[in-house]
Write an enzyme that holds these catalytic residues in place. Structure first.
Site, PDB file in Angstrom:
ATOM      1  CE  LYS A  92      -9.129 -49.208  40.671  1.00  0.00           C
ATOM      2  NZ  LYS A  92      -9.947 -48.583  41.138  1.00  0.00           N
TER       3      LYS A  92
ATOM      4  CG  ASN B 186      -5.737 -44.817  18.560  1.00  0.00           C
ATOM      5  OD1 ASN B 186      -6.848 -45.310  18.559  1.00  0.00           O
ATOM      6  ND2 ASN B 186      -4.966 -45.356  19.262  1.00  0.00           N
TER       7      ASN B 186
END
Ligand code: CTP
Length: 400
Positions: A287, A208
């Protein structure tokens, strides 16, 4: 500042002219001001300018004693209630960090036992140079205070971090230092700041916009007021405040563990961090490749740290939460106060001008049990931190 002596050290940077504004403001508030300039500072602004403002002789040369009855660098070092170095160049910072005293300013700095505030100002690349950062870190670790430089266009043509804060901004820091009531001596305070990162894979995460500025302002202010502060910082890009135990954390889970482990020995817990409510059910070890057209990311609930702290709270502890809201500020904050068993909720409407993530200011309301909400006007996060700490001390006083 009546009766206080402030020594202002001016080192050689283009921002040296702003030190004149600072001296003038200090004199206006009643401080006795002495100015020490480095040789290169005198190339940017004359000693006469400062002498006219502060009415005391400006000292630049360690071998030219204005008063043979005393040794200036020791006399000024002893006399200072506060020492402000503005602007502090990379050179002056580097010298003091390594114990070098080869001019009037650095020798006096080495000899003083007063609080010292450095206000670095330089080119952004100089400021970001790891050597300069390491030197600032050394100073901080030894209790020197550092005023964060501002961001914006720099005299060298670059844009970035490195501007000397305006005199009024420095005055605000100086006032806070003098206001230091030491009314939190012996209190152990745990503060969380920043925004948690919830890993999807080794290179991606959910997070955030929290900058950590409010939590850092609280930590610095509480430490200045004498508290023993532990700051759990989640992914914050700010310089750590001096005299604070800084513990970096990444995810909500890590923050939870650190908070719960440290909870029993705390007097006050302030949860200023923006904690992710959900995390990916698993973090991929490698990944994730874009093979599929569509993927689902399954999220699970994170522990509500504040609620858990509220549930475990002992009689003497004060627990403070934050509520960032967009609608029904007071009702939502009051609901959180009860639900999470907190003693105070600091609510802010993140849609208000000057409030919310990343800003240096905030508009807060303090929501407590059995009393009307206290709504404060727009103010700096540092000032807001003072008011929040005042409120916490009031809660403690009312209990006893
Ligand atoms: N908080 C926490 N742990 C979480 C989420 C939030 O400790 N997993 C804390 C924050 O640090 C803050 C307070 O709870 O002090 C309020 O955060 P907020 O995110 O506004 O609460 P919500 O979780 O959104 O409340 P709600 O239950 O209404 O969703």
């Amino acid at each position: 500042m009546q009766g206080k002596t402030v020594v202002v050290g001016v080192s050689g940077g283009i921002a040296a002219y702003k030190a004149a504004g600072l001296c003038s403001a200090l004199v206006k508030e009643g401080a006795g001001v002495h100015v020490i300039m480095t040789e290169s500072a005198t190339r940017f602004i004359t000693p006469l300018t400062f002498e006219s403002l502060v009415k005391t002789p400006v000292i630049t040369d360690i071998f030219k004693e204005p008063n043979p009855a005393e040794i200036s660098h020791i006399a000024l070092a002893d006399k200072a209630d506060l020492f402000v170095v503005a602007p502090a160049t990379a050179n002056t910072i580097g010298k003091v960090a390594h114990g070098i005293g080869d001019d009037m300013l650095t020798t006096t700095l080495l000899a003083t036992r007063s609080t010292v505030l450095f206000a670095p100002a330089m080119n952004v690349n100089m400021y970001n140079n790891p050597i300069v950062q390491e030197n600032l870190h050394r100073l901080r670790a030894r209790g020197y205070l550092i005023a964060e430089p501002g961001e914006g266009p720099l005299a060298c043509g670059y844009t970035g971090k490195g501007r000397l804060p305006e005199p009024e901004q420095l005055m605000e820091v100086i006032r806070a230092i003098f206001r230091q009531k030491q009314d939190m001596l012996g209190l152990r305070v745990l503060i969380t700041a920043g925004g948690t990162r919830e890993r999807i894979d080794p290179v991606r995460y959910i997070s955030n916009d929290s900058s950590g500025k409010m939590g850092f302002a609280l930590a610095e202010t509480a430490a200045l007021r004498g508290a023993d502060v532990t700051l759990l910082a989640a992914n914050v890009q700010l310089a750590p405040p001096g005299k604070v135990r800084l513990v970096p954390v990444e995810s909500a889970q890590e923050m939870y563990e650190q908070v719960i482990n440290r909870l029993p020995e705390q007097d006050i817990v302030i949860k200023a961090a923006a904690v992710a409510d959900y995390r990916p059910i698993a973090t991929a070890a490698s990944k994730i490749k874009k093979n599929a057209e569509r993927i689902n990311l399954e999220l699970v609930r994170n522990p509500d740290i504040l609620a858990e702290v509220g549930a475990r709270k002992t009689a003497g502890q004060v627990i403070v939460g934050f509520a960032a809201e967009t609608d029904d500020l007071e009702a939502n904050a009051r609901d959180k106060l009860i639900r999470k068993n907190a003693d105070l909720i600091v609510a802010n409407d993140v849609t208000a001008e000057g409030a919310g993530f990343g800003t240096d200011t905030n508009v807060i309301s303090m929501v407590r049990r059995d009393r009307p909400t206290r709504s404060l006007p727009l103010m700096s996060k540092r000032e807001a931190a003072e008011r929040i700490l005042d409120e916490i001390l009031e809660i403690r006083a009312e209990r006893t």
